[in-house]
Design an enzyme around this catalytic site. Structure first.
Site, PDB file in Angstrom:
ATOM      1  N   LYS A  32     150.589 -13.930  -6.773  1.00 51.29           N
ATOM      2  CA  LYS A  32     151.795 -13.800  -5.895  1.00 51.29           C
ATOM      3  C   LYS A  32     152.818 -14.902  -6.457  1.00 51.29           C
ATOM      4  CE  LYS A  32     150.602 -11.037  -2.140  1.00 51.29           C
ATOM      5  NZ  LYS A  32     150.812 -10.680  -0.495  1.00 51.29           N
TER       6      LYS A  32
ATOM      7  N   ARG B  31     141.908 -10.375  -0.704  1.00 55.48           N
ATOM      8  CA  ARG B  31     142.411  -9.367  -1.656  1.00 55.48           C
ATOM      9  C   ARG B  31     142.833  -9.908  -2.973  1.00 55.48           C
ATOM     10  NH1 ARG B  31     147.578  -6.981  -2.745  1.00 55.48           N
ATOM     11  NH2 ARG B  31     147.241  -4.419  -2.877  1.00 55.48           N
TER      12      ARG B  31
END
Length: 286
Positions: A221, A255
């Site tokens: 991210k 995840r």
């Protein structure tokens, strides 16, 4: 005990959720699993490497070409049915904020609804309750789907995360979602700047203390990229470092894009914590 689909996971059992993007413009793999064959190959590989959950998404999180509910369902629903047929024991998650897509996915065999945009469609939790499937309750800071944060502020970002996610979880259970199938997610990058995401990680134990299983979506991210000043394809080390910290603080579900590497990190942390014996222990004994 966390129960999802046919699977049960103990409180100290880390769980990997593998990302399978059914989009032509996904931020990380740029559409590598948009077509059925590579997507199914990805599922097979992820399961072999230790993923218990497959998270299927039909719309990328960031801004881009508009994708309506009908097109999102076309990308996701048939694929969910095929995965259900080929991998009967795997937990199938669908990453959507739309109740209509969630309902079609549940009809096709989905076990979990990953509501990454924090209940923007209240009907999604009602679908989870009706089908008795799991639900991920995420903090997105009130952001609209597919928007990026701009000068967002919080008096206390973790307090806001707790208020929103626990509130969504309690509502879900009141609607009829099984309590043992509800997770909360701090929503790294969603409605947050990099400092917010770092603080959410540092104080993740406060989420764990609520008693709800915590899911973290950290993989490659922007907050990792900005923290280390690394481009998209050079964020694995930072992601794994954040994964190790999150595991030590008690998160349960991860995840991820890179399943095998994450599995090693989680196993190592579990062994250090005393929850998992070494696979081999010969040193000093032979």
């Amino acid at each position: 005990m966390l129960r999802l689909g046919r699977r049960e996971f103990g409180p100290n059992e880390p769980v990997i959720m593998a990302i399978v993007n059914r989009t032509p413009d996904s931020f990380y793999d740029q559409g590598a699993t948009f077509r059925d064959e590579p997507a199914l190959a990805r599922v097979e590989q992820a399961v072999a490497e230790g993923a218990a959950i497959i998270d299927v998404g039909g719309v990328k999180a960031g801004p881009g070409e508009e994708v309506g509910a009908e097109e999102e369902a076309r990308r996701v629903v048939g694929f969910v049915a095929e995965v259900r047929s080929r991998f009967p024991d795997v937990v199938i998650s669908v990453d959507t904020w739309r109740a209509s897509v969630a309902e079609a996915a549940c009809e096709a065999g989905a076990d979990l609804l990953n509501d990454a945009w924090g209940g923007v469609d209240p009907g999604l939790a009602e679908v989870a309750a009706r089908y008795r499937v799991g639900l991920v309750c995420t903090h997105a800071g009130g952001a609209e789907p597919r928007t990026r944060p701009h000068r967002v502020t919080y008096d206390d970002v973790v307090a806001d995360i707790l208020r929103v996610t626990v509130g969504l979880a309690e509502r879900a259970v009141a609607l009829g979602v099984p309590r043992e199938s509800v997770l909360i997610d701090p929503g790294h990058d969603f409605g947050k700047n990099t400092r917010h995401s770092l603080e959410a990680t540092r104080r993740l134990g406060e989420m764990v203390e609520t008693g709800w299983p915590v899911l973290v979506s950290l993989s490659n991210k922007d907050f990792v990229g900005e923290t280390l000043d690394r481009p998209l394809k050079e964020r694995l080390i930072g992601t794994l470092a954040t994964t190790a910290v999150s595991a030590w603080l008690g998160a349960q579900v991860y995840r991820v894009h890179e399943v095998a590497e994450t599995r090693q990190v989680l196993d190592m942390v579990a062994s250090i914590a005393g929850h998992r014996p070494p696979t081999v222990a010969r040193r000093g004994l032979a």
